[in-house]
Design an enzyme around this catalytic site. Structure first.
Site, PDB file in Angstrom:
ATOM      1  N   HIS A  25     -10.415  46.411   5.771  1.00 57.63           N
ATOM      2  CA  HIS A  25     -11.085  46.804   7.027  1.00 57.63           C
ATOM      3  C   HIS A  25     -11.899  48.088   6.810  1.00 57.63           C
ATOM      4  O   HIS A  25     -13.038  48.185   7.261  1.00 57.63           O
ATOM      5  CB  HIS A  25     -10.051  47.089   8.130  1.00 57.63           C
ATOM      6  CG  HIS A  25      -9.298  45.892   8.632  1.00 57.63           C
ATOM      7  ND1 HIS A  25      -7.927  45.830   8.638  1.00 57.63           N
ATOM      8  CD2 HIS A  25      -9.722  44.718   9.175  1.00 57.63           C
ATOM      9  CE1 HIS A  25      -7.540  44.670   9.166  1.00 57.63           C
ATOM     10  NE2 HIS A  25      -8.595  43.978   9.497  1.00 57.63           N
ATOM     11  N   SER A  35      -3.992  41.673   6.795  1.00 60.65           N
ATOM     12  CA  SER A  35      -2.914  42.399   7.474  1.00 60.65           C
ATOM     13  C   SER A  35      -1.598  41.637   7.320  1.00 60.65           C
ATOM     14  O   SER A  35      -0.550  42.237   7.108  1.00 60.65           O
ATOM     15  CB  SER A  35      -3.230  42.555   8.957  1.00 60.65           C
ATOM     16  OG  SER A  35      -4.412  43.285   9.129  1.00 60.65           O
ATOM     17  N   ARG A  86     -14.142  37.324   3.659  1.00 56.65           N
ATOM     18  CA  ARG A  86     -13.469  37.513   2.369  1.00 56.65           C
ATOM     19  C   ARG A  86     -13.724  36.348   1.434  1.00 56.65           C
ATOM     20  O   ARG A  86     -14.026  36.520   0.276  1.00 56.65           O
ATOM     21  CB  ARG A  86     -11.953  37.637   2.575  1.00 56.65           C
ATOM     22  CG  ARG A  86     -11.562  38.968   3.123  1.00 56.65           C
ATOM     23  CD  ARG A  86     -10.186  38.920   3.692  1.00 56.65           C
ATOM     24  NE  ARG A  86     -10.201  38.162   4.931  1.00 56.65           N
ATOM     25  CZ  ARG A  86      -9.199  38.135   5.790  1.00 56.65           C
ATOM     26  NH1 ARG A  86      -8.085  38.775   5.519  1.00 56.65           N
ATOM     27  NH2 ARG A  86      -9.296  37.448   6.908  1.00 56.65           N
TER      28      ARG A  86
END
Ligand code: ADP
Length: 156
Positions: free
Chosen positions: A17, A128, A90
């Protein structure tokens, strides 16, 4: 002034991030990180905790601000008078979901454009959820998340 909004759950923020934030900060006059709850994911950290962790990690970016919101992103953006959404890509696996989201947001407000940024390749496998999994099993998370996240994640 070009205002870009980087929405996400940031539960918790990772170095992936932060990488996207640093790229966006160079491209736009002002970047607003907009933290929200993703109804499809159960959150580990409260919105306030996520805001605190991010605030500590982005001090060096003078044109980056942090906020939280509930409800539709397009409604939140209207209030800010912003029409650029930043999202990170990604891998190909992100594409389908991000594509759907971008087109739906455009359908809800056709003035909105989504800009996709690609992180440094060393962050392409980082999420995450994988960080939470590693931390829960006692693995090393240094280098994967900002310093402000390490202790808080270990406590959880
Ligand atoms: P959401 O629940 O909205 O997907 P996330 O916090 O998981 O919220 O992700 C917010 C945005 O940041 C998404 O566009 C996601 O693809 C991107 N992102 C998450 N992790 C990374 C990473 N390691 N590198 C680049 N972009 C990322």
């Amino acid at each position: 002034m070009k205002i870009a909004v980087y929405p996400g759950s940031f539960d918790p923020p990772t170095n992936g991030h932060i990488d996207i934030i640093s790229r966006a900060a160079k491209l736009f006059d002002k970047v607003i990180i907009a933290i929200t709850d993703n109804p499809e994911k159960k959150s580990e950290f409260s919105l306030e905790e996520r805001k605190r962790m991010l605030t500590e990690s982005i001090k060096k970016f003078k044109n980056v601000h942090i906020d939280t919101f509930n409800g539709l992103l397009v409604d939140y953006m209207k209030k800010l008078n912003a029409n650029i959404i930043i999202r990170g890509l990604r891998a190909v696996s992100d594409f389908e979901y991000e594509f759907q989201l971008a087109l739906m947001n455009r359908r809800l407000n056709n003035k909105i454009e989504t800009v996709f940024l690609i992180p440094d390749e060393s962050y392409t496998y980082l999420s995450s959820s994988i960080v939470k999994e590693i931390a829960a099993l006692g693995g090393e998370i240094k280098g994967l998340v900002p310093e402000s996240v390490i202790e808080r994640l270990k406590k959880k």
